[in-house]
Design a protein around this motif. Structure first.
Motif, PDB file in Angstrom:
ATOM      1  N   ALA A 114      -6.327   5.828   7.052  1.00 29.00           N
ATOM      2  CA  ALA A 114      -7.498   4.956   7.140  1.00 29.00           C
ATOM      3  C   ALA A 114      -8.426   5.438   8.254  1.00 29.00           C
ATOM      4  CB  ALA A 114      -7.065   3.514   7.399  1.00 29.00           C
ATOM      5  N   ARG A 124      -2.384   7.076  -0.019  1.00 29.33           N
ATOM      6  CA  ARG A 124      -2.736   6.616  -1.375  1.00 29.33           C
ATOM      7  C   ARG A 124      -3.715   7.618  -1.953  1.00 29.33           C
ATOM      8  NH1 ARG A 124       0.589   2.302  -1.940  1.00 29.33           N
ATOM      9  NH2 ARG A 124      -0.586   1.910  -3.812  1.00 29.33           N
ATOM     10  N   ASP A 154      -7.815   2.022  -1.590  1.00 25.92           N
ATOM     11  CA  ASP A 154      -7.747   1.679  -0.171  1.00 25.92           C
ATOM     12  C   ASP A 154      -6.495   2.297   0.438  1.00 25.92           C
ATOM     13  OD1 ASP A 154      -9.956   0.320   0.411  1.00 25.92           O
ATOM     14  OD2 ASP A 154      -8.988  -1.616   0.785  1.00 25.92           O
ATOM     15  N   GLN A 155      -6.660   2.948   1.597  1.00 26.30           N
ATOM     16  CA  GLN A 155      -5.492   3.513   2.267  1.00 26.30           C
ATOM     17  C   GLN A 155      -4.706   2.397   2.959  1.00 26.30           C
ATOM     18  OE1 GLN A 155      -4.407   6.594   2.041  1.00 26.30           O
ATOM     19  NE2 GLN A 155      -6.127   7.132   0.724  1.00 26.30           N
ATOM     20  N   ILE A 156      -3.371   2.429   2.827  1.00 26.97           N
ATOM     21  CA  ILE A 156      -2.582   1.408   3.517  1.00 26.97           C
ATOM     22  C   ILE A 156      -1.896   1.978   4.753  1.00 26.97           C
ATOM     23  CG2 ILE A 156      -2.220   0.130   1.376  1.00 26.97           C
ATOM     24  CD1 ILE A 156       0.685   1.083   1.466  1.00 26.97           C
ATOM     25  N   GLY A 157      -1.945   3.311   4.917  1.00 26.67           N
ATOM     26  CA  GLY A 157      -1.418   3.917   6.146  1.00 26.67           C
ATOM     27  C   GLY A 157      -2.536   4.012   7.170  1.00 26.67           C
ATOM     28  N   VAL A 158      -2.236   3.616   8.392  1.00 27.54           N
ATOM     29  CA  VAL A 158      -3.278   3.573   9.421  1.00 27.54           C
ATOM     30  C   VAL A 158      -3.882   4.955   9.649  1.00 27.54           C
ATOM     31  CG1 VAL A 158      -3.752   3.085  11.823  1.00 27.54           C
ATOM     32  CG2 VAL A 158      -2.147   1.671  10.578  1.00 27.54           C
TER      33      VAL A 158
END
Lengths: 413, 379
Positions: free
Chosen positions: A180, A168, A173-177
Motif C-alpha cells: 500500500a 494483491r 486494494d492492497q491489504i499488505g501495508v
C-alpha cells in the motif's frame, strides 16, 4: 489417556520424584551410609558432606550430559559416517559433498548477512530506544510496547509480517501495508526523494560507519600507535576477521548505492516482496530485528542507568552537547554490555529457523543454515550432510562459547 | 534526565521519535489483531487500517428474498438488503457487468414485467403483475458506505466449531500439555544443582560452572538426530514424554546459570547461622534458599514458559507424529500458512489465539522477565 491428565500425572511424578529423590537420598546418606553417631561420627559427617553435592547435582548433570554434551559428540560422529552404509566411517565425504552444493553456500552467505545485519540493527535500535525512552516520563510504557514482540513466537511473528508483505493483483486494494505504501509512490519528485536519495544517504552513512570500523580495527595493527598494552595473536586474528567483515559490508553497501542510482523502480506495480532475491532475506531479517530490539533495549537501558552521574555532569560542565555526551561519554562506558547484547543476539541468529521455515522455507534464495540442516535431516533423510551442517553451526558458535567459558573461569577463580 | 530538563526543541524531538518508534513496533501486531475481528470479505477487499473508518466500497451481490404479498393486484416482495441501518447506498445495479448502473430511487425493469426499486438505505421493493412463484429472484449489486464493523465469528470458528478440522482448540490444549511440565520439572532439578554450585564446597565446582556456561550456547540443532534415535531405542518414541525430557534438558543450562547467580548473592550469614543451628543442607535449601530465590525462580519460569510455548523445532522433532493428534499451535499455524495462505481471517485469528497467552504472561510478569534478562546477560 487424556493428554491433560497424563500431563498432570507427569508433573506430580516428575516433581514428586525429584523432591523424593533429593529427600530420600539425603536421608540415606545421613542415616544409613554415614550416620553421624557412634565412634566415627566426625569422620562420617565429613564424608557425607563430600558426597552430598553430587547428590544435589546428579539429576542436572545427567540431563545436561545426555541432552547437550552427548549430542555434540554423537553429531560429530554422524557427520563422518554414512547412514546408508550401515554407519560406516567415511571421513570427510559428507563435508565435501556439502561444500559442493550451491544451496549450502547460499545458506552460508545468507547466514553471514544475518549475522552482521541483525545484531547490528537490533543493538543499534535498542540503544536508540533505550537512550530516548530513559529521558521521558512515559518511557516505561514505551519500553514495554517495544519489548512486547519478545513474547511473540517466531511463527506468530511470521504470520504478522506475512500480512505486512502481502500482495494483491494489480487493480485490487492492497491489504499488505508495504505494498500500500509502495503504490502511493508514483515516480515523481517525492518518490525519488524518499525511495532513492534517502536510502542512498542511509546506506552511505552505513558505509561510512563501516569505513570507520575498518580504520579503528586496523589502526593498532598497522602500528602508528604503540603502547596500548600487548596484543595477543588472537587479537590480531579477531581484528582481521572484523575488518574483513566490515570490508565485505562496505563493498555490499557501495554496490547497493550504485544499483540504487541506476535502478528504474517499477512504480505502480504491486511487488511480491518475499520472492525478490537478496531483498527477501532483508525482509526476513526485519522480523528478527523487530523481535530482538526490545531485548537489546532493556539490557542497554539498565546499563545506561548504571553509568556514574559524575562523568556526565563533568561533561556537561565542560560544555559537551547531548550527542557528544552520548557517543563519547555514555557509549564507551557501556561497551562491554553492548558486546554481551551483540553476542547474545548473534547466538539467536545462528539458530534462526522458525522464521525462514514459516515464511519462505528457504525458497527464492533465502536459505539459512538451520533450515538447510532441517531440510537435510528430515526431508532428504540425509543424516550425514545434515549433521555436517549442524557441526558448521557448532563451529560458528564455538568462539562465543570459548569466550563465555573464559570469562566464567576468570570470575569464579 | 538532568541533561536537558528544560523544555527544549530537543525534548520534543525525543517525544516525537519515541512515538514514531513505538508506532512502528506496534503497527504490525495491531494489524493482525484488527484483522482477526474482520470478515473474510472485508479483509480481502480493504487494508485493515481502513477498518476503523466509514468506507465506500462495492459489496458482493445480494439475492433478493422475502415473502410475497398481493397488494392492489400487484405481487410485491419488500424488505431491506442490509441488517444494519447505517449503510448508505450510492449506486446499485442488477448485473455483474454493470454493478453501478442506477442511483437509489430508480425503478428498473428486471424482466417479465417486474420492476425493482432500491432506496438509499437498502430498502427494496420488487413488484410484478403475476406471482413470482419459484422463479429465481434478481441479484442486487451495491456500492455503499458502511460504518466500521467487527465480528467475533472468526474466533468462534477457529476455537469452538466442532466441524473445523483445522481448529486451534486441540492444538491449544496440546501446547498447554507440553508447556506446563516442561516448565516445572527443569526448575526443580536446576534449583538443587544451583544450590550445590552456589553454596557447597567440593572439588571441580568452578569447572562445572564453566561447563554450564559453555552449554548455554550449544545449539539444540545438534541434539535432534542423536536424541531422536535415543528416544526411539529406549522406547519413548515421539510423544509428550520425549518433548518434556528434551525441553528439560535444553532449559537446564539457563536455569542453573540464572538460579546460581541469584543464590550466590544471598546473604551468607543466614546460611551459616542455619548450619550452626544444626540444619541439614536439605532443610536449608527447602526452608531458606527456595523462598528467598522466588524472583529468580519466577524469571526462569517465564523464560521457559515463553520458550516452550513458542517453540516449533523441538515439537516438530520430538512430539508430532504422522497422525497429527499431538500437534501444537505453532505447527498448526505453519500448516495453515501452507493450506490457507490467502484466508487471512483464519490465519490472523489462529495466530492471535497462539500469541495471546504469552502476551498476557508478558504484561503480567514483565518485572520478573526484565530482572531475569539482566541477571542472565549482564555481569
Amino acid at each position: 489417556m487424556h493428554p491433560a491428565l497424563q500431563g498432570l500425572i507427569t508433573i506430580i511424578v516428575g516433581v514428586g520424584g525429584c523432591v523424593g529423590y533429593f529427600y530420600f537420598s539425603n536421608q540415606f546418606l545421613d542415616r544409613v551410609l554415614f550416620p553421624a553417631t557412634g565412634k566415627h561420627a566426625g569422620r562420617n559427617i565429613n564424608r557425607a558432606n563430600q558426597i552430598r553435592p553430587w547428590l544435589f547435582l546428579f539429576p542436572a548433570l545427567f540431563a545436561l550430559g545426555l541432552y547437550l554434551a552427548y549430542p555434540v559428540f554423537a553429531t560429530l560422529w554422524l557427520s563422518v559416517t554414512d547412514r546408508d552404509a550401515g554407519g560406516a566411517f567415511v571421513g570427510l565425504a559428507n563435508y565435501s559433498q556439502m561444500f559442493g552444493e550451491p544451496k549450502f553456500w547460499e545458506a552460508m552467505t545468507n547466514n553471514m548477512l544475518w549475522l552482521i545485519i541483525v545484531p547490528a540493527f537490533s543493538t543499534g535500535f535498542g540503544l536508540l530506544a533505550a537512550q530516548l525512552t530513559d529521558r521521558i516520563s512515559w518511557g516505561g510504557i514505551a519500553k514495554s510496547l517495544i519489548f512486547m514482540p519478545m513474547a511473540i513466537s517466531f511463527v506468530g511473528a511470521a504470520v504478522i509480517w506475512k500480512l505486512v508483505y502481502d500482495t494483491r493483483p494489480v487493480g485490487q486494494d492492497q491489504i499488505g501495508v508495504l505494498n500500500a505504501v509502495w503504490l502511493s509512490f508514483d515516480g515523481g519528485v517525492w518518490s525519488v526523494l524518499v525511495l532513492k536519495l534517502v536510502p542512498i544517504a542511509l546506506v552511505a552513512i552505513f558505509a561510512a560507519f563501516m569505513g570507520f570500523v575498518i580504520y579503528q580495527t586496523l589502526r593498532p595493527v598497522i602500528g602508528r600507535e604503540k603502547g596500548h598494552g600487548e596484543t595477543h595473536w588472537w587479537g590480531y586474528v579477531l581484528r582481521g576477521l572484523l575488518s574483513l567483515a566490515a570490508v565485505w559490508m562496505l563493498w555490499l553497501s557501495l554496490g547497493s548505492i550504485l544499483s540504487l542510482f541506476s535502478a528504474s523502480l517499477p512504480y505502480g506495480e504491486p511487488q511480491t516482496w518475499l520472492t525478490i532475491p537478496f531483498w527477501n532475506s532483508i525482509f526476513l531479517m526485519v522480523v528478527l530485528v523487530w523481535i530482538q530490539t526490545g531485548f537489546a533495549m532493556v539490557i542497554l537501558s539498565a546499563a545506561l542507568r548504571g553509568i556514574p552521574e559524575e562523568t556526565i555532569e563533568a561533561a556537561v560542565i565542560d560544555g559537551a552537547n547531548p550527542f557528544q555526551i552520548f557517543f563519547k561519554i555514555k557509549v564507551p562506558q557501556i561497551m562491554s554490555t553492548i558486546v554481551v547484547v551483540w553476542t547474545t543476539i548473534t547466538i539467536v541468529v545462528l539458530k534462526v529457523f522458525d522464521i525462514v521455515f514459516a515464511m519462505t522455507n528457504g525458497q527464492w534464495e533465502t536459505q539459512v543454515l538451520a533450515n538447510y540442516m532441517y531440510d537435510k535431516l528430515f526431508r532428504a533423510n540425509d543424516w550425514g550432510v545434515g549433521s555436517a551442517s549442524a557441526m558448521i553451526i557448532m563451529l560458528l558458535v564455538t568462539p562465543i562459547l570459548a569466550w563465555n567459558v573464559y570469562n566464567a573461569r576468570k570470575e569464579t577463580r | 534526565m538532568h541533561v536537558s530538563s528544560k523544555k527544549s526543541p530537543l525534548t520534543w524531538a525525543v517525544h516525537i521519535s519515541v512515538v514514531a518508534l513505538v508506532a512502528l513496533w506496534l503497527f504490525p501486531t495491531v494489524g493482525l489483531f484488527v484483522s482477526s475481528f474482520r470478515t473474510a470479505d472485508q479483509i480481502a477487499n480493504t487494508g485493515w487500517w481502513k477498518a476503523l473508518f466509514t468506507q465506500e466500497r462495492q459489496a458482493p451481490a445480494i439475492r433478493i428474498a422475502g415473502n410475497e404479498e398481493e397488494i392492489d393486484g400487484q405481487f410485491v416482495i419488500a424488505g431491506n438488503l442490509f441488517e444494519s441501518d447505517e449503510v448508505e447506498i450510492s449506486k446499485w445495479g442488477t448485473s455483474s457487468r454493470a454493478p453501478e448502473a442506477y442511483v437509489p430511487g430508480d425503478s428498473v425493469d428486471v424482466g417479465d414485467g417486474a420492476s425493482l426499486t432500491v432506496a438509499a438505505d437498502g430498502a427494496f421493493r420488487l413488484s410484478a403483475p403475476q406471482s413470482f412463484g419459484d422463479s429465481r429472484l434478481p441479484r442486487v449489486f451495491t456500492t455503499a458506505t458502511r460504518p466500521p464493523e467487527f465480528t467475533l465469528e472468526n474466533y468462534r470458528f477457529v476455537l469452538f466449531d466442532p466441524g473445523n478440522r483445522e481448529g486451534m482448540a486441540r492444538a491449544f490444549f496440546n501446547t498447554l500439555t507440553v508447556t506446563i511440565p516442561a516448565t516445572i520439572i527443569p526448575i526443580v532439578i536446576a534449583a538443587f544443582a544451583a544450590y550445590a554450585l552456589a553454596w557447597m564446597r567440593f572439588p571441580g565446582r568452578s569447572l562445572l560452572i564453566a561447563a554450564v556456561v559453555g552449554l548455554l550456547v550449544v545449539p539444540l540443532q545438534l541434539a535432534l538426530i542423536p536424541l531422536l534415535r535415543l528416544h526411539n531405542e529406549i522406547g519413548i518414541g515421539k510423544g509428550y514424554l520425549g518433548v518434556w525430557l528434551a525441553h528439560t534438558g535444553f532449559g537446564l543450562p539457563l536455569a542453573i546459570y540464572l538460579l546460581r547467580n541469584y543464590m550466590v548473592g544471598l546473604p551468607r550469614d543466614i546460611i551459616e547461622n542455619a548450619r550452626v543451628d544444626g540444619a541439614t543442607d536439605f532443610q536449608i535449601f527447602v526452608k531458606i534458599i527456595l523462598p528467598l530465590s522466588f524472583p529468580a525462580l519466577a524469571s526462569f519460569a517465564i523464560f521457559q514458559f515463553l520458550w516452550t510455548w513458542n517453540d516449533l523445532l523441538v515439537a516438530l522433532v520430538f512430539l508430532i507424529d504422522s497422525t497429527g493428534e499431538t500437534t501444537v499451535m505453532t505447527k498448526q499455524i505453519v500448516e495453515l500458512l501452507g493450506t490457507r495462505g490467502g484466508n487471512w481471517e483464519i490465519l490472523a485469528t489462529s495466530a492471535f489465539v497462539s500469541i495471546a497467552v504469552p502476551l498476557v504472561v508478558f504484561f503480567a510478569m514483565q518485572k520478573y522477565l526484565v530482572r531475569g534478562l539482566l541477571a542472565g546477560s549482564v555481569k
